[in-house]
Write a protein that holds these residues in place. Structure first.
Motif, PDB file in Angstrom:
ATOM      1  N   GLN A   1       0.842  -1.194   0.000  1.00  0.00           N
ATOM      2  CA  GLN A   1       0.000   0.000   0.000  1.00  0.00           C
ATOM      3  C   GLN A   1       0.873   1.238   0.000  1.00  0.00           C
ATOM      4  N   THR A   2       0.401   2.290  -0.648  1.00  0.00           N
ATOM      5  CA  THR A   2       1.077   3.582  -0.627  1.00  0.00           C
ATOM      6  C   THR A   2       0.093   4.635  -0.126  1.00  0.00           C
ATOM      7  N   ARG A   3       0.636   5.707   0.438  1.00  0.00           N
ATOM      8  CA  ARG A   3      -0.176   6.837   0.888  1.00  0.00           C
ATOM      9  C   ARG A   3       0.464   8.111   0.393  1.00  0.00           C
ATOM     10  N   LYS A   4      -0.341   9.083   0.026  1.00  0.00           N
ATOM     11  CA  LYS A   4       0.155  10.401  -0.368  1.00  0.00           C
ATOM     12  C   LYS A   4      -0.534  11.445   0.502  1.00  0.00           C
TER      13      LYS A   4
ATOM     14  N   THR B   1       5.046  10.854   0.111  1.00  0.00           N
ATOM     15  CA  THR B   1       4.555   9.524  -0.224  1.00  0.00           C
ATOM     16  C   THR B   1       5.170   8.524   0.731  1.00  0.00           C
ATOM     17  N   ALA B   2       4.354   7.618   1.230  1.00  0.00           N
ATOM     18  CA  ALA B   2       4.820   6.528   2.088  1.00  0.00           C
ATOM     19  C   ALA B   2       4.510   5.221   1.396  1.00  0.00           C
ATOM     20  N   TYR B   3       5.454   4.299   1.457  1.00  0.00           N
ATOM     21  CA  TYR B   3       5.265   2.979   0.836  1.00  0.00           C
ATOM     22  C   TYR B   3       5.084   1.929   1.890  1.00  0.00           C
TER      23      TYR B   3
END
Length: 93
Positions: free
Chosen positions: A78-81, A91-93
């Motif tokens: 999952q990624t988050r922006k 961005t987090a991976y």
């Protein structure tokens, strides 16, 4: 669509457990994963993958997993922006 990932590596540190506002346990840890080859200097490049476990898996991880243990992790990527307080896109991976 298929979103599954399997990683094998060693824990960089003991899992850290926290709780959400509704008391759901969340464990975070980092897995050091070798790329499977050596560079010209004889070093094996390593990726450090942040992992998150929720609820019962979080409790299990915080109880039984320790730094240096070799484990296999299966889950979803999952990624988050978001924008930080200074307006920079992150961005987090």
């Amino acid at each position: 669509m298929l979103n599954t990932i399997s990683l094998q590596g060693r824990l960089v540190r003991d899992p850290e457990i926290r709780y959400t506002k509704t008391d759901i346990p969340v464990a975070t840890y980092t897995l050091a994963v070798d790329r499977g080859y050596k560079d010209r200097q004889g070093n094996s490049p390593t990726d450090f993958i942040p992992c998150v476990a929720w609820d019962k898996r979080a409790n299990w991880a915080s109880t039984y997993l320790r730094k240096g243990m070799q484990i296999i992790v299966q889950g979803q990527l999952q990624t988050r922006k978001w924008q930080d307080n200074e307006g920079h896109n992150r961005t987090a991976y």
